[in-house]
Scaffold this active site. Structure first.
Site, PDB file in Angstrom:
ATOM      1  N   GLY A  80      11.343  32.172  -0.591  1.00 52.23           N
ATOM      2  CA  GLY A  80      12.644  32.611  -0.095  1.00 52.23           C
ATOM      3  C   GLY A  80      13.137  33.810  -0.904  1.00 52.23           C
ATOM      4  O   GLY A  80      13.165  33.777  -2.131  1.00 52.23           O
ATOM      5  N   ASP A 116      16.016  34.852  -1.364  1.00 53.02           N
ATOM      6  CA  ASP A 116      17.209  34.550  -2.155  1.00 53.02           C
ATOM      7  C   ASP A 116      16.832  34.120  -3.574  1.00 53.02           C
ATOM      8  O   ASP A 116      17.482  34.502  -4.551  1.00 53.02           O
ATOM      9  CB  ASP A 116      18.050  33.467  -1.464  1.00 53.02           C
ATOM     10  CG  ASP A 116      17.210  32.277  -0.977  1.00 53.02           C
ATOM     11  OD1 ASP A 116      15.990  32.445  -0.753  1.00 53.02           O
ATOM     12  OD2 ASP A 116      17.760  31.177  -0.812  1.00 53.02           O
ATOM     13  N   ARG A 117      15.749  33.337  -3.686  1.00 52.50           N
ATOM     14  CA  ARG A 117      15.315  32.885  -5.011  1.00 52.50           C
ATOM     15  C   ARG A 117      14.796  34.064  -5.834  1.00 52.50           C
ATOM     16  O   ARG A 117      15.003  34.139  -7.052  1.00 52.50           O
ATOM     17  CB  ARG A 117      14.233  31.813  -4.860  1.00 52.50           C
ATOM     18  CG  ARG A 117      14.755  30.569  -4.154  1.00 52.50           C
ATOM     19  CD  ARG A 117      13.624  29.671  -3.674  1.00 52.50           C
ATOM     20  NE  ARG A 117      12.840  29.131  -4.774  1.00 52.50           N
ATOM     21  CZ  ARG A 117      11.636  28.558  -4.621  1.00 52.50           C
ATOM     22  NH1 ARG A 117      11.085  28.473  -3.410  1.00 52.50           N
ATOM     23  NH2 ARG A 117      10.994  28.074  -5.671  1.00 52.50           N
ATOM     24  N   ASP A 143      20.574  27.535  -8.525  1.00 56.87           N
ATOM     25  CA  ASP A 143      21.429  28.095  -7.476  1.00 56.87           C
ATOM     26  C   ASP A 143      21.829  26.947  -6.559  1.00 56.87           C
ATOM     27  O   ASP A 143      21.045  26.490  -5.724  1.00 56.87           O
ATOM     28  CB  ASP A 143      20.661  29.181  -6.712  1.00 56.87           C
ATOM     29  CG  ASP A 143      21.539  29.918  -5.707  1.00 56.87           C
ATOM     30  OD1 ASP A 143      22.622  29.404  -5.353  1.00 56.87           O
ATOM     31  OD2 ASP A 143      21.137  31.007  -5.264  1.00 56.87           O
ATOM     32  N   THR A 199      34.018   2.846  -1.087  1.00 52.50           N
ATOM     33  CA  THR A 199      32.880   3.609  -0.579  1.00 52.50           C
ATOM     34  C   THR A 199      33.038   5.101  -0.836  1.00 52.50           C
ATOM     35  O   THR A 199      32.088   5.769  -1.264  1.00 52.50           O
ATOM     36  CB  THR A 199      32.708   3.337   0.931  1.00 52.50           C
ATOM     37  OG1 THR A 199      32.499   1.931   1.110  1.00 52.50           O
ATOM     38  CG2 THR A 199      31.516   4.086   1.483  1.00 52.50           C
TER      39      THR A 199
END
Lengths: 272, 272
Positions: free
Chosen positions: B114, B116-117, B138, B197
């Protein structure tokens, strides 16, 4: 009290979100603190229930139909199971909330806790050392991490997605990420540094779920004053987590065992 | 080389799965190792792009239209952004994979990571101490945990669901669990033992994501030989995680900064 062969056979049904689990127990026999689980099988909640297979289990003892007990975190399917119960067998007992259990639920609204988490606690009370707190990790559709205090009371806990939900959500809500199945995830720790997208997801799923559990166990252990805490592990993701959690005791079918324990107490005339 | 006011203004667009992030940079000005981020805003990927607001940013410098650079983990929307680019502005540069970057991607298939990475890694190389490995967390739609080694090479990493996906998947795939929003999750650690919960889910989301990150950082740090590792944190979940990760440096908009760094290198005539 000896209740004889007619009542010692129990069919317990734990209706989860991904699987309906059936357990055949012999209430006359205790193995390792809990009623003996003779056999078990699972079915999909949206498919036909495996009544024929269960009749097969009974085999020659077919003349002694099992008692039944049913509960689960999926109420609609739970009621379908109870309604479809084989004719000729005693109608099953259906547990809906904590009022059906002999368990001290130390919460403001005990009726609102998932019965699956409470049944785990009922079973663990038979396994944990006396006067010692326990933490229960149930890695299923959701993973729950719950505290049973040193008096055997249910203290509450945490809920997060289990392995399957983690994998599904990555695939469904992103443009490019593939679905990684539990089969692909394998039976032990993957490399932590993924060299491609699929291996990166395997790392994230395994170390993510493991780290989540470790963090919660550490924080909860700290909250009970630093005394020793017994750690129990159950659910479909349990065997995989157990490869990295040496301090945990893995108990398959803990929720079914809790159901059997409730039925055993009733047979013996224990409260409630 | 002084490229003057015409080319120093950059509009960088990082197209994610949940948000399209726009950052206006001044490439002539370096703040803390990276091009100065003048302003930023985000839009939903399925809505209209906020071109009017961006024109508003430009204000009196409207006669100097910005250069543009676009990338992201959502290719369809990325291409829509590039096609809708305001007329009269220079066409944006679109980064599609690692071949567009001056980054040593130490993987068999660098084009499949990716972008973005990789852009995070490009930015972190400007921030990390020389000759020291870095880990980048991230926490966005997906949370990625990636290793940049001591030579500045991208080594791969792990992908897991971010806070929003964790919450959504619990609600969508179970019969009874409510949706817990990031607003409900709040700005700091919740109690670890949930008493109902919703609070149990808050605990599971927070300590689950925190524990996942800690486990991955610990395992990855171990894999690079035990030397000191710089930890960087970015993404929408970054501020919440930062409350419990004192050793991490939080850098907002790391991906946008990576895009700006690529554009800055091109203006300066760096390779590629």
């Amino acid at each position: 009290m000896n209740d004889g062969p007619v009542t010692s056979r129990l069919l317990a049904v734990d209706v989860g979100n991904s699987r309906v689990k059936f357990g055949m127990f012999d209430l006359a026999s205790i193995v390792d603190g809990l009623p003996e689980l003779v056999d078990s099988l699972a079915a999909a909640p949206d498919g036909p229930m495996p009544w024929e297979e269960i009749r097969g289990w009974l085999g020659e003892s077919d003349s002694f139909p099992p008692h039944g007990i049913v509960a689960g975190s999926n109420p609609l399917v739970r009621d379908v199971v109870a309604e479809d119960w084989p004719s000729g067998w005693p109608a099953p007992r259906v547990l809906t909330d904590s009022s059906c259990l002999d368990l001290d639920v130390q919460l403001d609204h005990p009726d609102q806790v998932g019965i699956d988490r409470l049944l785990n606690a009922v079973a663990v009370r038979r396994l944990a050392a006396a006067q010692r707190a326990a933490i229960i990790v149930d890695s299923g559709t959701a993973t729950t991490v719950d505290l049973v205090d040193a008096t055997g009371g249910f203290g509450g806990g945490a809920i997060l997605p289990g392995f399957g939900l983690l994998a599904q959500s990555l695939h469904r809500y992103t443009a490019l990420l593939p679905l990684v199945t539990l089969e692909q995830l394998g039976v032990g720790p993957p490399p932590v540094i993924g060299q491609d997208t699929t291996t990166a997801i395997k790392s994230g799923l395994f170390f993510g779920q493991l780290g989540a559990v470790r963090e919660l166990v550490r924080e909860m252990s700290g909250s009970v004053g630093g005394g020793q805490v017994d750690l129990f592990l159950t659910g479909g993701g349990g065997p995989l987590l157990a490869t990295a959690l040496a301090e945990a005791r893995f108990v398959p079918h803990l929720g079914l065992c809790g159901l059997a324990e409730v039925a055993r107490s009733a047979v013996r005339g224990d409260s409630p």
